[in-house]
Design an enzyme around this catalytic site. Structure first.
Site, PDB file in Angstrom:
ATOM      1  N   CYS A 197      -0.936  -5.482   9.407  1.00 16.41           N
ATOM      2  CA  CYS A 197      -1.815  -4.709   8.513  1.00 16.41           C
ATOM      3  C   CYS A 197      -2.321  -5.495   7.315  1.00 16.41           C
ATOM      4  O   CYS A 197      -3.531  -5.636   7.134  1.00 16.41           O
ATOM      5  CB  CYS A 197      -1.097  -3.449   8.044  1.00 16.41           C
ATOM      6  N   PHE A 201       6.988  -3.073  -4.287  1.00 18.29           N
ATOM      7  CA  PHE A 201       6.223  -4.249  -3.871  1.00 18.29           C
ATOM      8  C   PHE A 201       6.075  -5.281  -4.988  1.00 18.29           C
ATOM      9  O   PHE A 201       5.154  -6.090  -4.964  1.00 18.29           O
ATOM     10  CB  PHE A 201       4.841  -3.833  -3.336  1.00 18.29           C
TER      11      PHE A 201
END
Length: 431
Positions: free
Chosen positions: A261, A250
């Site tokens: 989400c 990430f």
């Protein structure tokens, strides 16, 4: 104790989480009935079709058709069930808090089902929901039914794999027997089972998604600094990610995070903090960085094209990530809205996404291929990193565009090659 293969499970909600949960529990040998309130969705599932795109899900449902049923009837779902899973959505309310109306509707519908040994909430809920649910179950006559928080950690596009091969299984229970039963339902999955109190389990999901969102927003801030200083964010974050304390996950800049989400859970955690009188400064900055990142692409186009009024702009990718048809909180919706506000006409391409009900897309023109979307366009933006974009004949695309301007919002393409092909090429954090 009954054999594990004979467990009867009711799953409430046939969305992404409910369908994946039901199908995977059936794959593990349990008998599952999934209940939903949408007649069309239930008819589709009963006919053997899957109303959402999720790799491997359709095959798993078909493979377990003897153990997996779908119904509109609450009684049918609860008949003989030992465990009821709550997998309904919890969208943001007007106040920013999670809307738990569907959760409470399911809990109320369980009244009289005293044969249930456990009620398991997989829906993402605020910390403290379990205590309210416990009181509601007691009021409904389910004093002997345990309450369990069992948050999901599945990513769209790989949800089936994430369920069957998770990093961990988190179980928060107010009753050790109920927690043990939920752990038993997962037998056959090779992953550590982490048990804790209900409130901590509720916090785990929110905290995990907030941390992942933080890494992405950090990567985007570093990318902007790289643009301002001439550094290459790919080289910078590649080296940063080699640190064993940090890892590479990430740390990829882009056009912003979206989906069902990260935006919802980050905002829910911020709202939860605010409700306790605490202002989460870091989390607020993470959200603000992401909101700005989606809009920076428009400014990058204006830097090259000037006024966007009357311009034809092609958005390549609509879904919030590749491998899914989900448009929830997709960065493309912000781009489409901003381009329309600037007076541009939006063209779009995506192999899966459905935009018939997405308001920013109502005036957009959809094309069957990236090449068609770019034909005659003044600029194109890579919004979703679909692998098909690497196979585009970019030489022909450059000549087919009115102006070969390309903003690569996912750093998918090679800058040197794209400029050699004649593109005015821009990307995120690369010189």
């Amino acid at each position: 104790m009954a054999d594990r293969q004979d467990r009867r499970v009711a799953v409430f909600g046939a969305g992404y989480i409910g369908l994946v949960t039901g199908a995977c529990l059936a794959e593990l040998g349990h008998r599952v009935v999934v209940r939903d309130i949408d007649p069309g969705k239930v008819r589709t599932l009963q006919a053997g079709d899957v109303p959402i795109y999720e790799p491997g899900l359709g095959d798993m449902i078909a493979r377990n058709k003897e153990r997996l049923r779908f119904t509109l009837d609450i009684g049918e779902a609860l008949e003989g069930a030992e465990v009821a899973y709550v997998c309904v959505d919890t969208p943001p309310s007007v106040s920013g808090d999670a809307d738990l109306s569907r959760v409470w509707s399911v809990v109320r519908s369980l009244a009289g089902a005293a044969h249930l040994r456990a009620v398991v909430v997989k829906s993402t809920v605020p910390v403290g929901t379990g205590a309210r649910a416990r009181a509601a179950l007691d009021e409904a006559g389910l004093t002997g039914t345990g309450y369990v928080s069992n948050p999901e950690f599945t990513a769209e596009g790989r949800a089936v794999s994430d369920f069957m091969h998770p990093d961990r299984i988190v179980i928060g229970a107010d009753d050790p027997a109920a927690g043990a039963l939920v752990a038993e339902l997962h037998e056959g999955i090779d992953a550590p089972v982490v048990t804790m109190d209900v409130r901590s389990a509720e916090m785990v999901k929110l905290a995990a998604n907030a941390l992942l969102a933080t890494r992405i927003s950090f990567a985007n801030e570093i990318a902007t600094l790289c643009e301002n200083t001439g550094a290459d964010v790919t080289e910078v974050l590649g080296a940063v990610g080699l640190d064993h304390r940090l890892g590479p996950h990430f740390l990829r800049p882009g056009i912003g995070w979206g989906g069902s989400c990260f935006p919802k859970d980050s905002e829910a955690l911020r709202q939860l903090a605010s409700n306790t009188g605490f202002h989460p400064m870091l989390l607020s900055a993470v959200i603000d960085v992401n909101n700005i990142q989606k809009r920076r692409a428009i400014q990058r186009l204006k830097d090259v094209l000037g006024d966007l009024a009357g311009r034809e702009i092609a958005l390549l990718g609509m879904a919030f990530k590749p491998g899914t048809d989900d448009m929830r909180e997709a960065p493309s919706t912000v781009l489409a809205s901003r381009l329309a506000a600037e007076g541009a006409h939006v063209r779009c391409w995506d192999p899966l996404a459905r935009h018939d009900k997405a308001e920013p897309w109502l005036s957009a023109t959809r094309y069957a291929s990236p090449e068609e979307a770019m034909g005659g366009a003044d600029a194109a933006v890579v919004v979703t990193e679909w692998p098909q974009l690497k196979d585009v004949d970019w030489t022909r695309a450059a000549t087919a565009m009115r102006q070969p301007v390309l903003f690569d919002g996912r750093n998918l393409l090679d800058p040197v090659r794209m400029r050699e092909l004649g593109f005015t090429y821009m990307s995120v954090g690369r010189p």
